[in-house]
Scaffold this motif. Structure first.
Motif, PDB file in Angstrom:
ATOM      1  N   SER A  97      -0.247   0.107   0.721  1.00 36.41           N
ATOM      2  CA  SER A  97      -0.080   1.034  -0.404  1.00 36.41           C
ATOM      3  C   SER A  97       0.382   2.413   0.039  1.00 36.41           C
ATOM      4  O   SER A  97       0.813   3.217  -0.794  1.00 36.41           O
ATOM      5  CB  SER A  97      -1.394   1.153  -1.181  1.00 36.41           C
ATOM      6  N   ALA A  98       0.297   2.711   1.344  1.00 42.11           N
ATOM      7  CA  ALA A  98       0.782   3.998   1.842  1.00 42.11           C
ATOM      8  C   ALA A  98       2.297   3.991   2.037  1.00 42.11           C
ATOM      9  O   ALA A  98       2.877   5.029   2.380  1.00 42.11           O
ATOM     10  CB  ALA A  98       0.083   4.351   3.158  1.00 42.11           C
ATOM     11  N   VAL A  99       2.945   2.830   1.829  1.00 44.71           N
ATOM     12  CA  VAL A  99       4.397   2.730   1.989  1.00 44.71           C
ATOM     13  C   VAL A  99       4.968   2.219   0.655  1.00 44.71           C
ATOM     14  O   VAL A  99       5.229   1.026   0.493  1.00 44.71           O
ATOM     15  CB  VAL A  99       4.767   1.778   3.143  1.00 44.71           C
ATOM     16  N   PRO A 100       5.144   3.092  -0.323  1.00 42.58           N
ATOM     17  CA  PRO A 100       5.559   2.639  -1.659  1.00 42.58           C
ATOM     18  C   PRO A 100       7.030   2.274  -1.774  1.00 42.58           C
ATOM     19  O   PRO A 100       7.435   1.642  -2.753  1.00 42.58           O
ATOM     20  CB  PRO A 100       5.236   3.847  -2.541  1.00 42.58           C
ATOM     21  N   GLU A 133     -28.337  12.567   9.646  1.00 45.38           N
ATOM     22  CA  GLU A 133     -27.003  13.126   9.544  1.00 45.38           C
ATOM     23  C   GLU A 133     -25.988  11.992   9.717  1.00 45.38           C
ATOM     24  O   GLU A 133     -26.065  11.229  10.680  1.00 45.38           O
ATOM     25  CB  GLU A 133     -26.783  14.198  10.613  1.00 45.38           C
ATOM     26  N   ALA A 134     -25.063  11.885   8.793  1.00 44.87           N
ATOM     27  CA  ALA A 134     -24.070  10.819   8.872  1.00 44.87           C
ATOM     28  C   ALA A 134     -22.907  11.168   7.967  1.00 44.87           C
ATOM     29  O   ALA A 134     -22.913  12.190   7.265  1.00 44.87           O
ATOM     30  CB  ALA A 134     -24.682   9.473   8.475  1.00 44.87           C
ATOM     31  N   GLN A 135     -21.902  10.302   7.988  1.00 47.38           N
ATOM     32  CA  GLN A 135     -20.748  10.460   7.122  1.00 47.38           C
ATOM     33  C   GLN A 135     -20.419   9.115   6.480  1.00 47.38           C
ATOM     34  O   GLN A 135     -20.705   8.054   7.034  1.00 47.38           O
ATOM     35  CB  GLN A 135     -19.533  10.958   7.907  1.00 47.38           C
ATOM     36  N   ALA A 136     -19.840   9.177   5.307  1.00 46.11           N
ATOM     37  CA  ALA A 136     -19.353   7.985   4.616  1.00 46.11           C
ATOM     38  C   ALA A 136     -18.015   8.333   3.985  1.00 46.11           C
ATOM     39  O   ALA A 136     -17.711   9.508   3.731  1.00 46.11           O
ATOM     40  CB  ALA A 136     -20.344   7.513   3.567  1.00 46.11           C
ATOM     41  N   ASP A 137     -17.228   7.317   3.744  1.00 42.03           N
ATOM     42  CA  ASP A 137     -15.918   7.533   3.152  1.00 42.03           C
ATOM     43  C   ASP A 137     -16.056   7.785   1.653  1.00 42.03           C
ATOM     44  O   ASP A 137     -16.322   6.858   0.871  1.00 42.03           O
ATOM     45  CB  ASP A 137     -15.028   6.313   3.387  1.00 42.03           C
ATOM     46  N   ASN A 138     -15.924   9.064   1.264  1.00 43.21           N
ATOM     47  CA  ASN A 138     -15.810   9.349  -0.160  1.00 43.21           C
ATOM     48  C   ASN A 138     -14.544   8.678  -0.695  1.00 43.21           C
ATOM     49  O   ASN A 138     -13.641   8.325   0.061  1.00 43.21           O
ATOM     50  CB  ASN A 138     -15.756  10.856  -0.410  1.00 43.21           C
ATOM     51  N   PHE A 139     -14.479   8.490  -1.981  1.00 40.98           N
ATOM     52  CA  PHE A 139     -13.312   7.780  -2.512  1.00 40.98           C
ATOM     53  C   PHE A 139     -12.690   8.551  -3.664  1.00 40.98           C
ATOM     54  O   PHE A 139     -13.345   9.340  -4.351  1.00 40.98           O
ATOM     55  CB  PHE A 139     -13.678   6.359  -2.954  1.00 40.98           C
ATOM     56  N   TYR A 140     -11.397   8.319  -3.820  1.00 36.77           N
ATOM     57  CA  TYR A 140     -10.630   8.867  -4.936  1.00 36.77           C
ATOM     58  C   TYR A 140      -9.529   7.872  -5.274  1.00 36.77           C
ATOM     59  O   TYR A 140      -8.826   7.373  -4.377  1.00 36.77           O
ATOM     60  CB  TYR A 140     -10.008  10.222  -4.586  1.00 36.77           C
ATOM     61  N   ASP A 141      -9.403   7.529  -6.549  1.00 35.50           N
ATOM     62  CA  ASP A 141      -8.372   6.593  -6.990  1.00 35.50           C
ATOM     63  C   ASP A 141      -7.779   7.096  -8.301  1.00 35.50           C
ATOM     64  O   ASP A 141      -8.472   7.707  -9.122  1.00 35.50           O
ATOM     65  CB  ASP A 141      -8.954   5.193  -7.226  1.00 35.50           C
ATOM     66  N   GLN A 192       1.159   1.478 -11.891  1.00 30.89           N
ATOM     67  CA  GLN A 192       1.381   2.587 -10.957  1.00 30.89           C
ATOM     68  C   GLN A 192       0.063   2.948 -10.280  1.00 30.89           C
ATOM     69  O   GLN A 192      -0.948   3.186 -10.957  1.00 30.89           O
ATOM     70  CB  GLN A 192       1.916   3.798 -11.710  1.00 30.89           C
ATOM     71  N   GLN A 193       0.053   2.952  -8.957  1.00 26.75           N
ATOM     72  CA  GLN A 193      -1.117   3.349  -8.192  1.00 26.75           C
ATOM     73  C   GLN A 193      -0.844   4.673  -7.494  1.00 26.75           C
ATOM     74  O   GLN A 193       0.289   4.933  -7.061  1.00 26.75           O
ATOM     75  CB  GLN A 193      -1.459   2.291  -7.130  1.00 26.75           C
ATOM     76  N   GLY A 194      -1.876   5.498  -7.376  1.00 23.64           N
ATOM     77  CA  GLY A 194      -1.715   6.749  -6.652  1.00 23.64           C
ATOM     78  C   GLY A 194      -1.576   6.523  -5.154  1.00 23.64           C
ATOM     79  O   GLY A 194      -2.086   5.543  -4.602  1.00 23.64           O
ATOM     80  N   LEU A 195      -0.869   7.401  -4.505  1.00 20.45           N
ATOM     81  CA  LEU A 195      -0.711   7.317  -3.056  1.00 20.45           C
ATOM     82  C   LEU A 195      -2.072   7.551  -2.397  1.00 20.45           C
ATOM     83  O   LEU A 195      -2.779   8.509  -2.722  1.00 20.45           O
ATOM     84  CB  LEU A 195       0.286   8.368  -2.577  1.00 20.45           C
ATOM     85  N   PRO A 196      -2.514   6.649  -1.504  1.00 19.12           N
ATOM     86  CA  PRO A 196      -3.844   6.814  -0.895  1.00 19.12           C
ATOM     87  C   PRO A 196      -3.936   8.080  -0.057  1.00 19.12           C
ATOM     88  O   PRO A 196      -2.939   8.594   0.459  1.00 19.12           O
ATOM     89  CB  PRO A 196      -3.998   5.553  -0.043  1.00 19.12           C
ATOM     90  N   THR A 197      -5.152   8.571   0.084  1.00 20.95           N
ATOM     91  CA  THR A 197      -5.396   9.764   0.891  1.00 20.95           C
ATOM     92  C   THR A 197      -5.080   9.469   2.353  1.00 20.95           C
ATOM     93  O   THR A 197      -5.557   8.461   2.900  1.00 20.95           O
ATOM     94  CB  THR A 197      -6.856  10.207   0.764  1.00 20.95           C
ATOM     95  N   PRO A 198      -4.282  10.261   3.022  1.00 21.03           N
ATOM     96  CA  PRO A 198      -3.941  10.005   4.431  1.00 21.03           C
ATOM     97  C   PRO A 198      -5.186   9.995   5.317  1.00 21.03           C
ATOM     98  O   PRO A 198      -6.189  10.662   5.028  1.00 21.03           O
ATOM     99  CB  PRO A 198      -3.002  11.166   4.792  1.00 21.03           C
ATOM    100  N   ASP A 199      -5.129   9.216   6.386  1.00 18.82           N
ATOM    101  CA  ASP A 199      -6.233   9.171   7.341  1.00 18.82           C
ATOM    102  C   ASP A 199      -6.508  10.569   7.880  1.00 18.82           C
ATOM    103  O   ASP A 199      -5.586  11.328   8.197  1.00 18.82           O
ATOM    104  CB  ASP A 199      -5.889   8.234   8.505  1.00 18.82           C
ATOM    105  N   GLY A 200      -7.799  10.873   7.970  1.00 21.68           N
ATOM    106  CA  GLY A 200      -8.195  12.178   8.480  1.00 21.68           C
ATOM    107  C   GLY A 200      -8.373  13.234   7.418  1.00 21.68           C
ATOM    108  O   GLY A 200      -8.952  14.286   7.693  1.00 21.68           O
ATOM    109  N   GLU A 201      -7.851  12.996   6.212  1.00 24.79           N
ATOM    110  CA  GLU A 201      -8.023  13.954   5.121  1.00 24.79           C
ATOM    111  C   GLU A 201      -9.189  13.551   4.236  1.00 24.79           C
ATOM    112  O   GLU A 201      -9.508  12.368   4.096  1.00 24.79           O
ATOM    113  CB  GLU A 201      -6.744  14.056   4.288  1.00 24.79           C
ATOM    114  N   THR A 202      -9.823  14.531   3.617  1.00 21.51           N
ATOM    115  CA  THR A 202     -10.925  14.276   2.695  1.00 21.51           C
ATOM    116  C   THR A 202     -10.369  13.979   1.314  1.00 21.51           C
ATOM    117  O   THR A 202      -9.539  14.741   0.806  1.00 21.51           O
ATOM    118  CB  THR A 202     -11.854  15.498   2.616  1.00 21.51           C
ATOM    119  N   PRO A 203     -10.773  12.867   0.708  1.00 24.81           N
ATOM    120  CA  PRO A 203     -10.284  12.575  -0.643  1.00 24.81           C
ATOM    121  C   PRO A 203     -10.631  13.703  -1.600  1.00 24.81           C
ATOM    122  O   PRO A 203     -11.707  14.304  -1.505  1.00 24.81           O
ATOM    123  CB  PRO A 203     -11.015  11.275  -1.013  1.00 24.81           C
TER     124      PRO A 203
END
Length: 854
Positions: free
Chosen positions: A255-258, A780-788, A815-826
């Motif tokens: 999906s990152a290559v539309p 203390e930890a991290q999880a992948d927040n999401f945005y669609d 139509q789908q939104g372009l996914p958040t690039p790796d390393g960026e916060t959604p």
């Protein structure tokens, strides 16, 4: 016999003995007359035969004052010949200029002036055909089943016309005998009534006394008689179709290559067949069905551990499947359903399907359905797509490029369902059903099962199973009191050597389970009603190969106390109050408490015919056995409560609003409590009789107690609170150029995001000791927040260019939104960020069908 079984048998015997008495229409007989000469269906009733037919005018109100004299006079006349039955209804009106003649698409739920025929042609008091004409000439049809339930999914080909007269309007129907099932006897006697809706008065009248409080329809009908010499028509209806479409889609699945995009043109041909095998049995069949004109499923956010239910919209499955509905409701509304047609063709195309429905012998209804799904597939080299065209033996009526084929194996599977239900007394029944999904491939070896899912063969991807059930629905003669329910069992077939359910239960080929549900109480009548119920399922009950079962491993008793005044009380047109509660625990021997709940809801209908109401409820916690990564370790659930207000304005107005708003408090475990909120609003505008615009808005913010984020070592788990947010905006536009020519538009914009934190660590042991919130350790930890974000568009032009024959022109866009690039916060926003930069699929469909009968 055990005492409980003896008591149930005595109760059923007593209730069915009383059920042998017919309803209020038992002494009403409306006479039909033979037609002399041709009858033109033009809404005029000017042929001489109409003047000689007996007239019936003894209508009564259903609403707002049950049993009262109608405000306006209505006349009904009925004719018949060897091909059709004709119904002429003169709807007199003292203010003809106020008759509501708004237009809509076929089978739409119009709140306009209309007339509906209800015909129980088999006279078995369980099922009846419904045919509707509005004052604007819009047709609709449907089916009453199980005496009291109605579905608009049943369709048939019949003719009708409406026209104005000086003091009202006329509805003229011509129903082919081939549409109706009826016995081969010298003189026909059918269950029958006519309902008329007078929109400006919010008044509903009927030719037989059948108030809304009766909890019955078909068993209370009057009688249509006088039709002599009618012979059941064993007609054959054929509807071949040709569909061609062009699909413009991204070349790469990432999906990152539309872009770039490929154009996949395809051609399909197919055939629908309807045939009357006997006077009481009908066959429907389809070959390579195409459902491209069907509206896409609504976009939703499902963060639960349960499967989301979607309604069936495909015509072959919506028509004639009322007999396959579970007792006590419809699929998705009862805890266990053997047959959920959405399982068929969900991923693999349908090669062909057939269903047989009708009456085997008087009092015994039967239904049989069989469908085969199979299709070609091909591993894809996305860098060098295979653009060659080829006809495949597993899908011979479809033509398109190889690059458009699925990229993973398509397990061929045969779906089968059968049901039989027999009448007991006048309006009760008992029945049984069976369903099976049989993969037409061999078994999956342990070595193949160890492969990644994308590398597994079809034998491992296949999911089969079978289920059987016995059901009953027994009511008193007035249908007010009843007991209904189902007992069922399942067996797993094929697929992986082991499959783990969300609660940790392991299913293997050959695993069996059983369950059921029962409801008893007073379901009809004004004043107080009550209902008690119980649901049960063993851990290994799995009906989802062919049916719909939201959960298993469950005991769930519940009870409701209701107060209903459907015909008004004091200043209100109607009033409903409902108080209920229930509990749940596991059946796996551990007796894990899954939660308690209580709910109160109610509404009143104001003198203006608007509805206002409220609902409030509380969940008292318990343990969730499905959350922790299929381990079955119980995790404490939050306690939460909510309060909801809703309003529904009178549907006869040019502007109609339906809306609700809800607020809820979530304890959120070890995190501080928080408030969530949500709501939905639907605004319908009718600026012109041929136009309707509907705007829907749905928003939600939910605060979740700790959810599973990751599984650590030594039965340790990483958990986190979750705040989820979504918004959905839907626009529906309808333009009715003529009743047989409509243009519909649909657009849904959906976006959501979720934020995790704070984080906690949890631990259990080999005994799967429940995890309580008090034992969670902050970490203390991290999880992948999401945005669609996504957009669905659908535009359909439908033209019924001749009776039963249609032409569709359809455009869709996904139509789908372009996914958040790796390393960026959604982004934590509901705005449509990067929507039109993302992958999109556009499709144009032209579909032609032709109806032929002999």
């Amino acid at each position: 016999m055990p005492r409980q079984g003896l008591a149930l048998a005595l109760l059923l015997s007593a209730m069915t003995a009383h059920a042998a008495v017919e309803g209020p229409g038992r002494t009403q007989f409306i006479q039909a007359a033979p037609a002399r000469g041709e009858i033109r269906v033009d809404g005029k009733l000017d042929e001489p035969s109409w003047a000689g037919a007996p007239s019936f005018e003894a209508f009564v109100q259903r609403f707002p004052t049950a049993g009262a004299v109608p405000s306006e006079r209505t006349e009904v006349r009925i004719l018949f010949d060897s091909e059709r039955v004709y119904f002429g209804v003169i709807a007199h009106d003292s203010k003809p200029e106020l008759i509501d003649r708004r237009l809509g698409r076929r089978d739409s739920s119009l709140t306009t002036d209309s007339v509906q025929l209800i015909i129980d042609s088999t006279h078995e008091h369980r099922t009846a055909y419904a045919f509707t004409l509005s004052a604007g000439g819009v047709q609709g049809d449907g089916l009453f089943f199980d005496d009291r339930n109605f579905t608009s999914d049943w369709d048939s080909v019949w003719d009708g016309a409406s026209s104005p007269v000086a003091d009202g309007w006329v509805a003229e129907f011509a129903i082919p005998l081939s549409v109706l099932r009826f016995p081969d006897v010298a003189t026909q006697t059918w269950g029958f009534s006519v309902r008329r809706q007078i929109a400006r008065l919010n008044e509903e009248i009927e030719s037989v006394d059948n108030p809304r409080t009766s909890n019955a329809t078909v068993s209370r009908l009057g009688h249509l008689t006088g039709m002599e010499g009618l012979k059941p028509r064993r007609a054959v209806e054929l509807s071949p179709y040709l569909a061609t479409r062009g699909i413009l889609r991204p070349q790469f699945s990432d999906s990152a290559v539309p872009t770039p995009r490929l154009l996949d043109p395809t051609v399909d041909v197919g055939l629908d067949v309807k045939a009357a095998l006997t006077s009481d049995l009908a066959l429907n069949a389809t070959l390579n069905p195409d459902f491209g004109q069907v509206e896409a499923d609504q976009l939703i956010l499902n963060l639960s551990t349960f499967e989301a239910f979607f309604p069936e919209k495909r015509s072959f499955f919506t028509q004639g499947l009322e007999l396959f509905q579970p007792v006590g409701g419809s699929v998705g509304n009862v805890p266990q359903s053997l047959f959920y047609s959405r399982r068929i063709g969900l991923n693999t195309p349908i090669l062909g399907a057939a269903k047989l429905t009708g009456t085997a012998v008087k009092g015994l209804e039967v239904g049989v359905l069989d469908a085969l799904v199979t299709g070609p597939w091909q591993e894809h080299d996305e860098e060098h797509p295979d653009r060659r065209w080829r006809v495949h033996s597993s899908r011979p009526l479809h033509l398109g490029p190889n690059s458009a084929l699925p990229g993973e194996p398509q397990p061929p599977t045969n779906y089968f369902a059968a049901v039989a239900r027999g009448s007991v007394g006048q309006n009760s029944r008992v029945g049984g059903s069976f369903a099976a999904a049989t993969p037409l491939v061999g078994g999956c070896t342990p070595e193949e099962a160890e492969l990644d899912e994308e590398d597994q063969p079809a034998e491992c991807l296949a999911r089969g199973g079978m289920g059987a059930a016995a059901d009953f629905d027994v009511k008193t003669s007035d249908s007010q009191y009843g007991v209904l329910g189902q007992v069922d069992a399942s067996r797993t077939v094929g697929g992986l050597p082991e499959r783990t359910l969300r609660d940790g239960t392991v299913l293997r080929p050959g695993s069996t389970g059983y369950g059921g549900y029962v409801r008893a109480g007073k379901f009809g009548g004004d004043g107080f009603r009550f209902e008690v119920g119980y649901d049960f399922s063993t851990p290994t009950l799995d009906l989802n190969a062919t049916g719909f079962q939201r959960t298993q491993n469950d005991h769930s008793p519940r009870t409701w106390l209701r107060y209903q005044r459907s015909n008004g009380v004091g200043p209100f047109r109607a009033l409903s109050l409902n108080l209920g509660g229930g509990s749940s625990w596991t059946t796996d021997g551990r007796g894990i408490h899954r939660g308690n709940w209580a709910n109160f809801n109610g509404y009143v209908q104001l003198p203006s015919y608007d509805y206002v109401g409220l609902e409030t409820g509380i969940n008292f916690g318990g343990y969730d056995i499905r959350e922790l990564d299929r381990t079955g370790i119980p995790l404490e659930q939050e306690r939460n409560s909510f309060f909801l207000l809703f309003v529904e304005t009178n549907g006869n107005r040019p502007v109609v609003l339906n809306a609700y708003a809800v607020v809820g408090h979530h304890e959120r475990g070890p995190a501080p409590g928080a408030w969530g909120w949500g709501g939905e609003a639907s605004l319908s505008l009718r600026p012109h009789p041929a136009l309707e615009t509907r705007l829907e808005l749905n928003v939600d913010r939910t605060e979740f107690a700790p959810r599973h984020v990751d599984t650590l070592e030594d039965r340790r788990f990483l958990l986190a609170n979750l705040q989820s947010n979504f918004i959905s905006v839907t626009l529906r536009q309808q333009w009715v150029l003529r009743p047989n020519l409509t243009l519909q538009g649909y657009a849904q914009l959906f976006s959501d995001y979720g934020l995790y934190g704070p984080f906690f660590e949890a631990v259990s042991d080999e005994a799967r000791t429940p995890i309580r919130f008090a034992a969670l350790t902050p970490t203390e930890a991290q999880a992948d927040n999401f945005y669609d974000v996504a957009l669905n568009l659908n535009v359909v032009l439908r033209w019924e260019y001749r009776l039963g024959s249609t032409l569709f022109l359809v455009y869709t866009r996904s139509q789908q939104g372009l996914p958040t690039p790796d390393g960026e916060t959604p982004p934590a926003t509901l705005l449509p960020r990067r929507l039109f930069s993302g992958p999109a699929t556009d499709a144009v469909l032209l579909k032609w069908s032709y109806y032929w009968t002999a």
